[in-house]
Design an enzyme around this catalytic site. Structure first.
Site, PDB file in Angstrom:
ATOM      1  N   GLN A 282       0.834  -1.197   0.000  1.00 37.65           N
ATOM      2  CA  GLN A 282       0.000   0.000   0.000  1.00 37.65           C
ATOM      3  C   GLN A 282       0.875   1.255   0.000  1.00 37.65           C
ATOM      4  O   GLN A 282       1.859   1.332   0.737  1.00 37.65           O
ATOM      5  CB  GLN A 282      -0.910   0.004   1.235  1.00 37.65           C
ATOM      6  CG  GLN A 282      -1.985  -1.068   1.212  1.00 37.65           C
ATOM      7  CD  GLN A 282      -3.086  -0.751   0.226  1.00 37.65           C
ATOM      8  OE1 GLN A 282      -3.261   0.396  -0.205  1.00 37.65           O
ATOM      9  NE2 GLN A 282      -3.858  -1.770  -0.140  1.00 37.65           N
ATOM     10  N   TYR A 315      -5.283 -13.121  -2.634  1.00 37.50           N
ATOM     11  CA  TYR A 315      -4.546 -11.997  -3.207  1.00 37.50           C
ATOM     12  C   TYR A 315      -3.699 -11.393  -2.087  1.00 37.50           C
ATOM     13  O   TYR A 315      -3.713 -10.194  -1.823  1.00 37.50           O
ATOM     14  CB  TYR A 315      -5.487 -10.955  -3.799  1.00 37.50           C
ATOM     15  CG  TYR A 315      -6.566 -11.496  -4.705  1.00 37.50           C
ATOM     16  CD1 TYR A 315      -6.319 -11.730  -6.058  1.00 37.50           C
ATOM     17  CD2 TYR A 315      -7.834 -11.781  -4.209  1.00 37.50           C
ATOM     18  CE1 TYR A 315      -7.303 -12.229  -6.894  1.00 37.50           C
ATOM     19  CE2 TYR A 315      -8.826 -12.274  -5.041  1.00 37.50           C
ATOM     20  CZ  TYR A 315      -8.570 -12.499  -6.379  1.00 37.50           C
ATOM     21  OH  TYR A 315      -9.552 -12.994  -7.198  1.00 37.50           O
ATOM     22  N   GLU A 339      -1.304 -16.049  -3.350  1.00 38.65           N
ATOM     23  CA  GLU A 339      -0.823 -14.897  -4.116  1.00 38.65           C
ATOM     24  C   GLU A 339      -0.341 -15.380  -5.476  1.00 38.65           C
ATOM     25  O   GLU A 339       0.340 -16.410  -5.581  1.00 38.65           O
ATOM     26  CB  GLU A 339       0.312 -14.200  -3.375  1.00 38.65           C
ATOM     27  CG  GLU A 339       1.102 -13.188  -4.173  1.00 38.65           C
ATOM     28  CD  GLU A 339       0.242 -12.067  -4.747  1.00 38.65           C
ATOM     29  OE1 GLU A 339       0.504 -11.675  -5.899  1.00 38.65           O
ATOM     30  OE2 GLU A 339      -0.682 -11.596  -4.049  1.00 38.65           O
ATOM     31  N   ASP A 382      -8.263  -9.130  -1.143  1.00 46.38           N
ATOM     32  CA  ASP A 382      -7.811  -7.793  -1.534  1.00 46.38           C
ATOM     33  C   ASP A 382      -7.352  -7.876  -2.988  1.00 46.38           C
ATOM     34  O   ASP A 382      -6.157  -7.854  -3.282  1.00 46.38           O
ATOM     35  CB  ASP A 382      -6.672  -7.342  -0.616  1.00 46.38           C
ATOM     36  CG  ASP A 382      -6.208  -5.921  -0.894  1.00 46.38           C
ATOM     37  OD1 ASP A 382      -6.865  -5.235  -1.706  1.00 46.38           O
ATOM     38  OD2 ASP A 382      -5.181  -5.508  -0.326  1.00 46.38           O
ATOM     39  N   CYS A 409      -9.874  -1.317  -4.054  1.00 49.80           N
ATOM     40  CA  CYS A 409      -9.359   0.011  -4.423  1.00 49.80           C
ATOM     41  C   CYS A 409     -10.136   0.603  -5.589  1.00 49.80           C
ATOM     42  O   CYS A 409      -9.739   1.638  -6.129  1.00 49.80           O
ATOM     43  CB  CYS A 409      -7.874  -0.072  -4.775  1.00 49.80           C
ATOM     44  SG  CYS A 409      -7.511  -1.139  -6.194  1.00 49.80           S
TER      45      CYS A 409
END
Length: 453
Positions: A282, A315, A339, A382, A409
């Site tokens: 982030q 993720y 991931e 995410d 996001c």
């Protein structure tokens, strides 16, 4: 030609009344019945715009504000001359991207983002909610290093390079690279490198990471084809000696050490994380703590995150959520971390090697869920900006968790996925929105989803 239309040295200009905000960093205006997506305006203003994309047969046009004729009370002087639309076009060039709301007061920025989120939820998920977009970190108290201006928060920044080797940034939807002499949204650790003073000939892109914990920064250089080692060594000699430097080939996904490390050390929620230079983290200095707090808060308060629970972090990146989840479920519980990016998954293995309850799997989420079907007490996802999608949402529902925490996001893909969950018998039980990207149109949401009934 209408009296409100004129042709200038920089192109066709129109006078329009700015309508409502829309997803993507622009507002909607109309000219002779045609929709014009206007950037750098505020709803309710009357402005002169310069058309930047105006195919005669196109369903809509795009434009930048070049003059404000009737200003909103929420308009403020732009903090960054290179990103100011009117000032940039007055000098015959477009503004750089990345600060498209810099002319709007921070309070109004957040209300506009709330309107966008509400509209996307209503249109794509038939959900009537309008959550406030929350300030984060020091900004939430109104006190920041810059007096509350929402600057100095980016711990990562991407730059282009001009033809003569100067650091620059792209104009919106353009290949044009405009030289920059500052990056006001970046933390001091990035600006202190003074990359705009470096001769970057032979480099196509520059990525910089300066962790908020003050650990060693990393500069990633993406050389143009044929750039020789001598040129890279020349650039290396112009950079501070306490900065790690690596070259990066995005096509091959290869990173080569030039000096120091090819990764940075980040910190959040009581854990340290190794993150490869090209890996995801982030970008707001306060985002990791904020998002971990929101996710674990939803799950703890609902009784979904307890010792012995089985959870999955999808993720998962380098393990930002995985580590605190492992703390919460303890060694009697289990955490599956999935991931897709090989390098980032390797980071997660290093970061979680001391947690026996964590299983790290590298691969696409949909493939892993299909090949390893199992049930979970709670799921955290995410996904990238494109969202999870219908297939993954169906797989998540089939795993029959008691709750899902969804971090997003992008309000459009988020709302679409919420619609899929609702079709599958789930409901939105909680929602928070955060202003992790001041002066841009972006925002972050954290949602709690539970089975209906």
């Amino acid at each position: 030609m209408s009296p409100d239309t004129q042709t200038t040295s920089t192109g066709l200009e129109l006078v329009v009344d700015v309508g409502p905000v829309a997803h993507g960093g622009h507002c909607v205006a109309r000219h002779e019945g045609r929709v014009v997506f206007v950037r750098h305006g505020i709803p309710g203003e009357r402005v002169r715009v310069r058309l930047t994309d105006a195919e005669e047969k196109a369903k809509f046009w795009r434009a930048d504000v070049v003059e404000v004729l009737d200003a909103s009370p929420d308009r403020v002087p732009h903090f960054w001359r290179t990103a100011d639309s009117a000032g940039s076009w007055a000098h015959g060039r477009p503004p750089v991207g990345g600060a498209e709301l810099g002319h709007v007061s921070l309070q109004r920025q957040r209300s506009l983002k709330s309107e966008v989120l509400a509209e996307q939820l209503r249109r794509l998920a038939a959900v009537e909610l309008s959550p406030d977009v929350e300030a984060v970190g020091a900004a939430s108290s109104g006190i920041t290093d810059d007096g509350g201006a929402g600057l100095g928060w980016r711990t990562r920044a991407s730059f282009g390079v001009t033809k003569n080797g100067r650091l620059g940034m792209h104009a919106h939807r353009s290949d044009q690279v405009i030289p920059v002499q500052e990056m006001p949204l970046a933390v001091d650790g990035i600006n202190a490198l003074r990359l705009w003073d470096v001769d970057l000939q032979g480099i196509e892109r520059v990525e910089v990471a300066a962790p908020a914990n003050g650990s060693r920064p990393l500069v990633l250089l993406a050389p143009a084809p044929g750039t020789r080692a001598k040129r890279l060594n020349s650039i290396l000699s112009q950079l501070p000696v306490d900065v790690s430097v690596a070259s990066y080939d995005p096509l091959k996904n290869e990173t080569l050490q030039l000096r120091g490390r090819t990764w940075v050390q980040e910190s959040a929620a009581g854990h340290d994380y190794r993150v490869t230079g090209a890996g995801f983290w982030q970008i707001h200095r306060d985002a990791p703590e904020t998002l971990v707090g929101a996710v674990t808060g939803f799950l703890h308060d609902g009784g979904f995150l307890e010792p012995g629970a089985a959870v999955a972090d999808l993720y998962a990146g380098a393990g930002l959520f995985t580590a605190p989840l492992a703390d919460a479920v303890g060694e009697t519980g289990s955490v599956l971390s999935v991931e897709g990016a090989p390098g980032t998954s390797r980071d997660a293995r290093k970061n979680l090697h001391g947690a026996p309850q964590v299983e790290i799997v590298q691969g696409k989420v949909e493939r892993v869920l299909r090949q390893r079907p199992r049930q979970f007490d709670a799921l955290i996802l995410d996904p990238p900006r494109a969202g999870a999608g219908k297939t993954v949402v169906s797989q998540l529902i089939d795993s029959k968790p008691r709750a899902i925490a969804y971090v997003s996001c992008d309000p459009s893909s988020f709302a679409r996925d919420i619609g899929y969950f609702q079709q599958g018998g789930w409901e939105l039980a909680g929602l928070r929105a955060f202003d992790l990207y001041p002066h841009t149109h972006h925002l972050e949401t954290v949602a709690l989803l539970t089975p209906r009934g």
